[in-house]
Design an enzyme around this catalytic site. Structure first.
Site, PDB file in Angstrom:
ATOM      1  N   CYS A 153       0.525  -0.656   0.148  1.00 29.88           N
ATOM      2  CA  CYS A 153       0.115   0.229   0.109  1.00 29.88           C
ATOM      3  C   CYS A 153       1.027   1.142   0.232  1.00 29.88           C
ATOM      4  CB  CYS A 153      -0.922  -0.179   1.113  1.00 29.88           C
ATOM      5  SG  CYS A 153      -0.105   0.153   2.881  1.00 29.88           S
ATOM      6  N   CYS A 208       3.546   1.691   2.347  1.00 32.44           N
ATOM      7  CA  CYS A 208       4.596   1.036   2.004  1.00 32.44           C
ATOM      8  C   CYS A 208       6.237   1.364   2.061  1.00 32.44           C
ATOM      9  CB  CYS A 208       4.217  -0.827   2.334  1.00 32.44           C
ATOM     10  SG  CYS A 208       3.699  -1.850   2.561  1.00 32.44           S
ATOM     11  N   ASP A 220       8.940  28.348 -31.900  1.00 33.92           N
ATOM     12  CA  ASP A 220      10.157  28.293 -32.825  1.00 33.92           C
ATOM     13  C   ASP A 220       9.379  28.225 -34.894  1.00 33.92           C
ATOM     14  OD1 ASP A 220      12.756  28.893 -33.935  1.00 33.92           O
ATOM     15  OD2 ASP A 220      12.532  26.658 -33.911  1.00 33.92           O
ATOM     16  N   ASP A 266      13.035  22.350 -31.540  1.00 32.17           N
ATOM     17  CA  ASP A 266      13.957  21.505 -32.071  1.00 32.17           C
ATOM     18  C   ASP A 266      15.488  22.468 -32.148  1.00 32.17           C
ATOM     19  OD1 ASP A 266      13.851  23.469 -34.790  1.00 32.17           O
ATOM     20  OD2 ASP A 266      14.404  21.649 -35.663  1.00 32.17           O
ATOM     21  N   ASP A 287      16.977  26.656 -29.745  1.00 32.26           N
ATOM     22  CA  ASP A 287      15.977  27.023 -28.851  1.00 32.26           C
ATOM     23  C   ASP A 287      15.562  26.308 -27.270  1.00 32.26           C
ATOM     24  OD1 ASP A 287      14.254  27.450 -31.216  1.00 32.26           O
ATOM     25  OD2 ASP A 287      14.486  25.908 -31.889  1.00 32.26           O
TER      26      ASP A 287
END
Length: 733
Positions: free
Chosen positions: A16, A19, A420, A620, A624
């Site tokens: 649980c 634990c 971008d 990309d 950036d």
């Protein structure tokens, strides 16, 4: 300064949220441990330590807390262990049902007017093996928890069922001769059987949430055909080195990341990038290990192996995301620390309250047993991690890699997306946007330009030659070809001296723009790059004009439209000129444009936008990376640089802009599942505990409700596996 080391240890014995929290606290106390995250759903602990540390120190800390930890095994060994454990749980469940069913049968037939009861000694004989053999796991785990000074689900089950069993034994042994006592053996036995049912169904469901990792692991071939000195030999993947040539036959998986040296074919990269269409491959093209070769034989030069491969990086990203904790989980962790002690106090209050109310001790104990049984906090511990595992897994299958749970949770609230331009919304490669021939013969103009550019590696030359190829135009050879530095290229075609170049070439030749002046002005205003085709010689003249520009990626318009449909605003930030930025923004319906922004100021522009809401940045390139890091959520486009992917919280495995709204959609759906699961997990207890305390819920029904709560939470999370980015799928041919 020493670096950090990470460990991923499988943890055994957790049942649980309490634990998981105790294991986390035990590991956090080990000197040198910087960060710990324990995931109940995949039963793993992710630990970051400062410098170097022996794993045995961490394993010992877990053992001391009452649980087990082991070194990570191979995927095959882990799968085998899980299968064995599931079989054991299934047999224990079957045995529990077989023994408990006769005990509960009288209760089931009573509504039909049949009143009978098994003799006490038969009830004792059936209930005892359930209590002490099948239920031994609860006693062992409960004792470990008590020894560690804490409580867990097993402690509640052990105390509750022992109380019911002990009360039945007392009533039987103290009953007057000839009097049939009211026994509760069936309550304890059925509760244990129901808990075993819940754990079995839970284990099965948890395995399904991890299916994405198993599917990715299955893509790794174990052997390859290496080609050396013209000879082919079958070798293990581990025997390959960088630069080795590997033969990939039709229908086989690529064993390595590499570059095609020889042959032509198509590759099915669906399970890696989510791209449903086969991708053409020819010499010079990159291939990804795990993808399926199509119809041709390919010779591939090895460029990446093992942990360096794209597939290995994908698996690491998905594993890290599934092991991470969402910020909302911190609330659950705080609740779980006090939950079990609070339930034990409530059970004690129930006993005392009913006794003071005048009820028999028997009634008081049975009601307290119901409180203990229904309060098991399994559902609380599973609510968040199962949803995260299912959500990140299904996203990965569609080419969306979510780096961590925090990115997943924050993405659901995104109100603005910043794009971008180059490489994100546009292809990043110039194409012919416009052309105009003075004599109106555009095909001849294109052929002449193609002849001059034949053999050139310049990006604009490639754009001209690609256009010739698309239109099926033959490109002739030119003679006396020469490069005109800073101006263009010249050559002789069919005895005519031609040149293709920029305005400087035009001015040097002494020519005016003539009738093409207005078009040149309009196209320059769009941010296009212009090239003039002229005929040199005794009477030089302008033959035509080309305007080059970046082209929009397929799906860019749909991506912006889908974001608008989700009430998310779109913004464009680019270092390109205002003209080209405006053209892209108008074509896509983006209203807010920031052009000629230097990389250093992109992050500042994103930070300013964050004042109005939660912002996602999509890019990309290396330039950036600062903006990706500055945004609330960074989204790196597939095919981009490693720097951009490292700075981003979400990576798209292919450069399709439509994956951006898809990523935000799966984030929202996953977060919604987390909230639904937590709501139901709390509601079960908020409703169930008072009902049990007031005697309106017997232990059997309480056990059924407890088992149902865990199974329903995991099953609800598994509904995420049916998700598909529908708009993206519908528009694929």
């Amino acid at each position: 300064m020493n670096g950090s080391t990470t460990f991923d240890l499988p943890i055994g014995g957790m049942t649980c949220a309490s634990c998981a929290g105790r294991v986390e606290r035990a590991l956090g106390k080990v000197p040198g441990v910087q960060r710990v995250s324990v995931n109940l759903a995949n039963e793993r602990a992710h630990i970051e330590v400062l410098g170097q540390m022996d794993a045995s120190v961490l394993i010992a800390a877990v053992d001391k807390a009452g649980y087990t930890a082991t070194l990570p095994q191979s995927e095959t060994a882990t799968e085998a262990d899980q299968a064995r454990r599931l079989r054991r749980e299934r047999w224990a469940l079957v045995a529990g049902i077989v023994l408990a069913l006769p005990l509960v049968l009288p209760m089931l037939v009573e509504p039909f007017g049949l009143h009978w009861m098994l003799p006490a000694w038969i009830q004792f004989a059936l209930a005892t093996p359930v209590q002490f053999i099948l239920g031994a796991r609860f006693y062992v785990a409960a004792w470990k928890a008590v020894r560690a000074g804490a409580g867990n689900m097993d402690l509640l089950v052990a105390i509750g069922t022992s109380a019911g069993y002990g009360l039945s034994l007392y009533e039987w042994l103290t009953a007057s001769p000839g009097v049939t006592p009211h026994l509760y053996f069936e309550a304890s036995a059925v509760v244990i059987a129901l808990v075993l049912l819940g754990k079995y169904l839970e284990s099965r469901a948890k395995r399904q949430t991890a299916s994405a990792i198993r599917a990715l692991e299955a893509l790794r071939p174990e052997r390859a055909i290496r080609v050396q000195d013209g000879r082919e030999e079958d070798v293990a993947i581990s025997a390959l080195k960088h630069g080795d040539l590997v033969l990939v036959k039709p229908g086989e998986r690529f064993p390595v990341d590499g570059e095609v040296v020889e042959g032509q074919s198509h590759a099915d990269e669906a399970l890696i990038s989510g791209e449903s269409l086969p991708v053409p491959k020819q010499p010079g093209d990159a291939v990804t290990g795990g993808a399926i070769n199509g119809e041709g034989r390919l010779l591939v030069r090895t460029l990446a192996l093992g942990a360096e491969s794209v597939l290995a990086r994908i698996i690491r990203l998905v594993e890290d995301a599934q092991a991470a904790k969402a910020p909302i989980q911190k609330l659950v962790d705080k609740v779980s620390q006090v939950f079990v002690p609070a339930v034990l106090v409530l059970a004690l209050i129930t006993v005392v309250g009913w006794w003071l109310y005048g009820a028999s001790l028997e009634t008081a104990i049975i009601n307290a047993v119901a409180v203990l049984v229904i309060a098991c906090p399994c559902a609380l511990g599973l609510a968040t991690p199962t949803a995260i595992m299912a959500g990140t897994g299904v996203a990965a299958r569609h080419g969306i890699l979510i780096k961590d749970a925090e990115a997943l949770e924050r993405a659901h609230a995104v109100s603005a997306v910043v794009f971008d331009k180059t490489g994100t919304l546009t292809s990043g490669a110039p194409k012919i946007a416009h052309l105009a021939a003075v004599d109106g013969n555009e095909a001849l103009l294109l052929q002449q330009a193609g002849a001059l550019q034949r053999g050139s590696e310049h990006p604009l030359a490639k754009a001209v030659l690609d256009a010739c190829l698309e239109k099926g135009l033959d490109v002739a050879d030119v003679s006396a070809s020469q490069s005109l530095t800073g101006r263009g290229i010249a050559g002789t075609l069919d005895g005519r001296p031609l040149a293709l170049g920029n305005r400087r070439l035009l001015e040097e030749t002494g020519l005016s723009m003539g009738e093409l002046r207005q078009r040149a002005k309009d196209w320059e205003a769009e941010g296009r790059t212009l090239s003039w085709l002229i005929e040199q010689g005794a009477q030089p003249r302008v033959l035509g004009l080309f305007a080059f520009g970046d082209t929009l990626k397929p799906g860019a318009l749909e991506a912006v439209q889908q974001l608008k449909a989700q009430h998310i605003s779109s913004h464009l930030i680019t270092g390109d000129n205002h003209g080209s930025a405006r053209v892209v923004a108008e074509a896509l319906g983006i209203d807010d444009v920031h052009a000629e922004v230097l990389p250093a100021y992109k992050a500042a522009a994103v930070a300013e936008l964050k004042k109005t809401g939660v912002v996602a940045m999509v890019g990309d390139g290396i330039n950036d990376a600062p903006a990706l890091a500055a945004a609330d959520i960074g989204i790196a486009m597939g095919g981009g640089t490693d720097v951009a992917m490292h700075a981003a919280g979400i990576t798209l495995m292919r450069g399709d802009p439509r994956l951006v709204p898809a990523a935000l959609e799966i984030s929202r759906k996953t977060y919604a599942k987390i909230r639904q699961n937590l709501f139901w997990a709390f509601v079960y207890n908020l409703i169930g505990i008072p009902l049990a305390a007031f005697g309106l819920l017997n232990p059997v029904l309480a056990g059924a409700a407890m088992a149902l709560s865990s199974v329903s939470v995991v099953s609800n999370a598994l509904l995420l596996k049916t998700w598909k980015p529908k708009d993206l799928e519908d528009q694929r041919p």
